[in-house]
Design an enzyme around this catalytic site. Structure first.
Site, PDB file in Angstrom:
ATOM      1  N   TYR A   1       0.758  -1.240   0.054  1.00 28.13           N
ATOM      2  CA  TYR A   1      -0.074   0.201   0.154  1.00 28.13           C
ATOM      3  C   TYR A   1       0.877   1.042   0.062  1.00 28.13           C
ATOM      4  CZ  TYR A   1      -4.918  -0.899  -0.406  1.00 28.13           C
ATOM      5  OH  TYR A   1      -6.280  -1.154  -0.886  1.00 28.13           O
TER       6      TYR A   1
ATOM      7  N   GLU B   1       1.426   6.212  -7.358  1.00 29.77           N
ATOM      8  CA  GLU B   1       0.163   7.061  -7.732  1.00 29.77           C
ATOM      9  C   GLU B   1       0.412   8.483  -7.516  1.00 29.77           C
ATOM     10  OE1 GLU B   1      -3.352   3.842  -6.681  1.00 29.77           O
ATOM     11  OE2 GLU B   1      -2.945   5.551  -5.171  1.00 29.77           O
TER      12      GLU B   1
END
Length: 231
Positions: free
Chosen positions: A155, A162
């Site tokens: 994560y 991103e």
């Protein structure tokens, strides 16, 4: 069957059959993407990084469009999971894939696209088989442990990738003016889309914190049950 006799109950209800089918389709799609990522690296080496979107983007976009059903599953009560958290997880990938990458052709040959596809698929290759086993009432210990542990490295890496993708796309949104618009009215206000994307990076970080917090609680509950079984 005699008149008035109720039909025998099946082991799996229609909800479980539907969810099992959904996750099976997703698993097949992500398996195809993952196998092609590996095959392309072995065949083309580093050259495969620059055209990942052209080779795999259509299937990736299809899987992501299908994943929007997960929000509907929770909203309608078919699946039990925190609604806001799943909504944020699905939305953030929608924004990165469809807005940041698909809408800017210059972004589609960036190496960060390969990194995102690899990280997203690694996560989904564990998520969907785990959910399938859950809906048939089965538990594979190794897969369950990986499911409750893999978020620890993935994560933060996904969020970092991103954010990098967003910052690499800013010059193109700036140059072409994509998604920027003027609010009509007595005072014309320009909504500059690159500023919105930069603010969205804060939402990504907040979403990562919320997701990791939820996953940590699930992992803690899992380890507690494992200790009870071991006693």
């Amino acid at each position: 069957m005699a008149k008035g006799q109720t039909p025998p109950k099946t082991r799996y209800g229609w909800k479980n059959v539907y969810l099992l089918t959904y996750h099976l389709i997703q698993f097949c799609g992500h398996s195809w993407i993952s196998s092609n990522i590996i095959a392309r690296i072995l065949t083309f080496g580093k050259d495969s990084f620059v055209d990942t979107y052209y080779a795999l983007g259509a299937v990736m976009c299809s899987c992501q469009l299908l994943s929007n059903l997960e929000v509907i599953h929770i909203f309608t009560g078919i699946e039990r999971s925190p609604f806001l958290l799943r909504f944020l997880q699905v939305t953030e990938r929608n924004v990165i894939l469809f807005v940041v990458i698909a809408s800017q052709e210059e972004m589609q040959n960036k190496q960060i696209v390969w990194a995102l596809f690899f990280l997203w698929n690694t996560l989904d290759m564990i998520k969907h088989p785990y959910n399938m086993l859950t809906y048939i009432g089965s538990d594979y210990h190794i897969l369950t442990w990986i499911h409750h542990s893999i978020w620890v490295p993935l994560y933060p890496l996904i969020t970092l990738a991103e954010v990098i993708a967003i910052y690499q796309s800013l010059p193109y949104f700036e140059f072409y003016g994509t998604n920027s618009f003027v609010v009509p009215g007595p005072i014309r206000i320009l909504v500059h889309f690159p500023y919105i994307l930069q603010l969205y990076c804060l939402i990504l970080i907040g979403g990562m914190y919320s997701s990791c917090k939820q996953f940590y609680e699930e992992r803690k509950e899992y380890t507690r049950k494992q200790r009870i079984k071991a006693e």
